[in-house]
Write an enzyme that holds these catalytic residues in place. Structure first.
Site, PDB file in Angstrom:
ATOM      1  N   LYS A  88     -43.910  44.694  10.926  1.00  0.00           N
ATOM      2  CA  LYS A  88     -43.721  43.270  11.241  1.00  0.00           C
ATOM      3  C   LYS A  88     -43.064  43.107  12.604  1.00  0.00           C
ATOM      4  CE  LYS A  88     -41.507  42.396   7.357  1.00  0.00           C
ATOM      5  NZ  LYS A  88     -41.728  43.666   6.623  1.00  0.00           N
ATOM      6  N   CYS A 172     -31.118  33.859  -2.183  1.00  0.00           N
ATOM      7  CA  CYS A 172     -31.271  35.287  -1.900  1.00  0.00           C
ATOM      8  C   CYS A 172     -29.966  36.069  -1.798  1.00  0.00           C
ATOM      9  CB  CYS A 172     -32.115  35.502  -0.648  1.00  0.00           C
ATOM     10  SG  CYS A 172     -31.404  34.896   0.880  1.00  0.00           S
ATOM     11  N   MET A 173     -28.844  35.457  -1.410  1.00  0.00           N
ATOM     12  CA  MET A 173     -27.649  36.294  -1.236  1.00  0.00           C
ATOM     13  C   MET A 173     -26.368  35.636  -1.720  1.00  0.00           C
ATOM     14  SD  MET A 173     -25.907  34.939   1.509  1.00  0.00           S
ATOM     15  CE  MET A 173     -26.259  33.233   1.301  1.00  0.00           C
ATOM     16  N   MET A 347     -32.060  41.935  -3.395  1.00  0.00           N
ATOM     17  CA  MET A 347     -32.384  40.867  -4.344  1.00  0.00           C
ATOM     18  C   MET A 347     -32.297  41.293  -5.804  1.00  0.00           C
ATOM     19  SD  MET A 347     -32.745  38.393  -2.359  1.00  0.00           S
ATOM     20  CE  MET A 347     -31.662  39.252  -1.226  1.00  0.00           C
ATOM     21  N   GLY A 384     -32.014  39.473   3.437  1.00  0.00           N
ATOM     22  CA  GLY A 384     -33.437  39.389   3.706  1.00  0.00           C
ATOM     23  C   GLY A 384     -33.808  38.512   4.877  1.00  0.00           C
ATOM     24  N   GLN A 385     -32.875  37.698   5.390  1.00  0.00           N
ATOM     25  CA  GLN A 385     -33.182  36.768   6.473  1.00  0.00           C
ATOM     26  C   GLN A 385     -32.358  37.128   7.711  1.00  0.00           C
ATOM     27  OE1 GLN A 385     -34.209  32.559   5.230  1.00  0.00           O
ATOM     28  NE2 GLN A 385     -32.750  33.069   3.628  1.00  0.00           N
TER      29      GLN A 385
END
Length: 803
Positions: A88, A172-173, A347, A384-385
């Protein structure tokens, strides 16, 4: 296998020729930081930026020619990725150039989105605020830059004073946050990525970093290629690519990680192999109350020992499916102080109805065993971000939070925030706003049924696909009168196409920005290319609306001296009208907002350096402390005397401890069953997650041709025995359904991963195939984070009626 071979393998065909080929087909073998002139049309100019995708925080070198990104390379000077990128990352520049970029504001008229001007759009947003300030909410993201999130947070909490702001990072967190807070009294990891270079044992607690954080995982693989002995243990509910690199792959039943953690602690205590000196000097014991709180209730060591007594290896095997021998093996490792052990999770532990509890328990194992504070000894959550840490957790864009680790519920925190923002006393309200699930539930209810949120402004996220149980939390709002959805985005996402007003946004290096990654590293970049058409920065959009409200006389848009809440001055001390788009870049708005924000950072020892220091660096890990010679020193290991300048007594000092005595907390939490389990009607577990080629709901990566071709659609991954029992073939379209909703998906058998028998896995990157019609919205009582990893479903062939 070394790092480059590993990354080549995990990238599949998509990475084969991608490292330097981007937007206009240009190729470059230039080293980062150089200029090349071998292409028609002029030079390629290189500059630094963090990658736009996950929370690893890899740095890339961005090559620009003719006002477009034409090349991407890994940044050799970056400590995070040391010149490497994942598939990516090598393609990140193409994310800017999908054919369907949004370029003009759009307003829904008679059911159709029609172009309007920016002045009209800003007036519409201001109208919605003025009609009902209490019912206006902002829903943001861990993809906000730090200045974007800070501006939105200040608008809501200092301006509208309703605290109605929350981010998709709640999904997510949030459980990682509550785990750090309840254990150490302050958020974010004590260790850093350097631990991966020093650990003897690395345990994956329900995560798959070989695909989700491949650059970090490659650091471990690379050590093996150099002959180092690194033991990898994969605690998992499905066989993944991480499993293929692990000496031990331990399959556990969903939710039973709680029992596994208690089983390890039980053996450490029973055998006397815990680190008694560390525990006596630096720890207290804690148990949960009903209702649960982050403070809990004190317990003695003897009470803790008694609470663990039921979690014998055999009992844990019965609950979890992990053998008693493997539970003993894990306890043997933690009981050996000659080893250095790092735990990693993402996650799997956070998207959990007992997410806070399992975070507490894993921290507790490290504290109990003394595997804490040395390089290689660390419990570390991954995000994740790209700025879930920097923007959400640090800039405080959660409904209950303020910047710098402050919370709205504490009077002293509100007072200090009001001082920094120059607000009249009492402006900031003490009642938290609604967390994500509650915000959207109220937006999807009529006003007379508790639906007191009537307008939501979404920025940098796609809740129409990322929310759980979208049948209840999103779709009803699109049919209710009086509900108004505003979306700022770069592409016509599912959320944008359902909106009443769409605002086209600039993306990544089309604007200035700052991110904060998973290891407390704050990163900066400058605008390199213009956005297309009339697309504009999200931060400008927020500030321009704030100015509209100021001009209309909304009291909250003034500080206590009557000045505009976001007054920014140039070098000569003159206020700049940056809300006028042609004037926005007359001054570095990011710098002005960041310098104000960093005033919050020292109260919780999250010290940030001046903006200009980040311009010079590939990121700095906080606390960043000024040295006698005027230089700025980052901190790799918090709470440890050998590296943390705020440790003033002992080898370790937890200086924000819940118990106010510089001690961390070791918690006991019992195993609790999941909120929904398979039964005769819905006999399979469903787990959702990501794949290496795509990111989140695929709004960017599905528009990158190489990534879309490599993984063109979502699927349902099944165990071959389950497929055989249903008479299902590989590639066959089946119906996956839960008590909440259903969708049709192709079956993938014997693919890159394999779920356990009795379970299925579905990735959520494909907007067309919305798996969150099936997921449930049950959430952790403290973090309010939903559980996307386990619910009950059934799979049936098309044309076959449901039982």
């Amino acid at each position: 296998m070394d790092r480059r071979d590993f990354l080549k393998t995990t990238a599949l065909a998509a990475a084969s020729a991608a490292a330097y080929r981007l937007a206009q087909g240009g190729d470059s073998a230039a080293a980062p930081g150089t200029r090349v002139t071998d292409a028609p049309g002029g030079d390629v100019t290189w500059d630094k930026a963090p990658c736009r995708f996950c929370g690893t925080g890899c740095h890339v070198q961005v090559g620009v020619r003719g006002g477009k990104v034409v090349a991407i390379a890994g940044d050799d000077k970056a400590e995070v990725n040391k010149g490497l990128l994942c598939v990516k990352g090598y393609h990140v520049g193409l994310a800017l150039y999908g054919k369907d970029r949004l370029t003009r504001p759009l307003l829904r008229k008679n059911g159709k989105l029609e172009p309007i001007t920016w002045d009209q759009a800003l007036d519409i947003v201001a109208d919605r605020v003025m009609q009902n300030p209490a019912g206006f909410a902002i829903y943001g993201s861990g993809q906000w830059t730090i200045p974007e999130g800070y501006a939105a947070n200040k608008l809501i909490k200092a301006g509208l004073a309703n605290n109605q702001i929350d981010p998709n990072a709640r999904l997510c967190m949030a459980s990682a946050v509550t785990g750090f807070l309840s254990t150490y009294g302050v958020d974010e990891p004590a260790g850093c990525y350097d631990d991966l270079d020093a650990a003897d044992v690395i345990i994956m607690w329900g995560n798959n970093p070989a695909e989700m954080h491949p650059v970090l995982f490659s650091r471990i693989v690379d050590r093996r290629s150099r002959g180092e002995d690194v033991k990898i243990i994969d605690l998992t509910t499905r066989r993944t690519r991480t499993s293929g690199f692990s000496q031990h792959t331990l399959f556990f039943k969903p939710q039973s990680d709680l029992a596994i953690a208690n089983g390890i602690a039980h053996l450490l205590v029973e055998r006397g192999t815990f680190d008694r000196a560390f525990v006596d000097a630096y720890c207290n014991f804690r148990q949960r109350t009903e209702p649960p709180t982050l403070d809990g209730q004190a317990m003695s060591f003897e009470q803790y020992k008694a609470a663990l007594a039921d979690y014998t290896p055999e009992k844990v095997e019965e609950i979890s499916g992990v053998s008693a021998a493997d539970i003993r093996m894990l306890a043997d490792l933690f009981g050996n102080r000659d080893l250095k052990i790092t735990s990693l999770w993402c996650m799997g532990m956070n998207q959990h109805t007992r997410g806070t509890a399992i975070n507490d328990l894993v921290h507790g194992i490290h504290l109990l065993s003394g595997h804490f504070g040395r390089p290689g000894d660390a419990p570390t959550s991954l995000t994740g971000q790209p700025s879930a840490c920097g923007t959400v957790r640090e800039a405080g864009t959660l409904a209950h939070a303020l910047p710098g680790g402050f919370v709205v519920a504490k009077p002293e925190h509100r007072q200090k925030a009001e001082e920094i923002w120059n607000l009249p006393a009492g402006r900031i309200k003490d009642k938290p706003g609604y967390h994500t699930v509650e915000m959207w539930r109220r937006f999807s209810k009529p006003a007379d049924q508790g639906g007191d949120i009537d307008t939501i402004w979404v920025q940098v996220t796609n809740p129409a696909r990322s929310l759980p149980n979208i049948n209840e939390l999103f779709e009803p709002s699109r049919k209710l009168p009086g509900k108004f959805l505003i979306v700022s985005d770069v592409y016509p996402t599912a959320t944008a196409m359902a909106a009443d007003l769409v605002l086209p946004s600039a993306m990544w290096v089309e604007k200035n920005g700052m991110f904060g990654n998973s290891e407390r590293r704050t990163q900066q970049w400058f605008k390199m290319v213009p956005p297309p058409g009339e697309a504009r920065d999200d931060c400008w959009q927020t500030l321009a609306v704030a100015r509209r409200l100021y001009d209309r006389g909304l009291p909250g848009m003034k500080d206590k001296d009557g000045k505009f809440l976001f007054d920014i001055k140039d070098a000569a001390g003159k206020s700049v009208p940056f809300w006028e788009w042609p004037r926005y870049y007359d001054v570095n708005v990011d710098r002005a907002l960041f310098e104000e924000y960093r005033k919050f950072s020292r109260f919780k020892h999250k010290d940030l350096a001046p903006y200009d220091e980040y311009v010079k660096a590939r990121g700095l890990r906080w606390p960043v402390v000024e040295q006698p010679d005027g230089s700025w020193r980052e901190t790799r290991f918090r709470f440890s005397k050998h590296d943390d300048p705020y440790v003033t007594k002992g080898e370790h000092q937890f200086y924000h401890s819940v118990t106010k005595d510089d001690r961390a907390l070791i918690w006991f939490h019992p195993y609790d069953p999941p909120p929904e389990s398979p039964d005769a009607d819905y006999p399979l577990w469903l787990c959702t997650g990501r794949v290496i080629e795509h990111w989140h709901t695929g709004t960017m990566t599905m528009r990158i041709p190489q990534l879309q071709r490599a993984m063109p659609e979502a699927y349902v991954e099944m165990h071959r025995d389950d497929a055989r029992a249903l008479g299902v073939q590989d590639g066959e379209i089946v119906i996956v359904e839960s008590r909440r909703g259903s969708l049709e998906l192709p079956v993938w058998l014997d693919g890159r991963a394999e779920p356990a028998r009795g379970s299925v896995f579905v990735p959520f990157f494909d907007e067309r195939l919305a798996i969150n019609r099936a997921t449930l919205d049950a959430h952790d009582p403290l973090s309010k984070q939903p559980d996307y990893k386990k619910c009950a479903v059934r799979v049936r062939r098309r044309g076959k009626a449901a039982p």
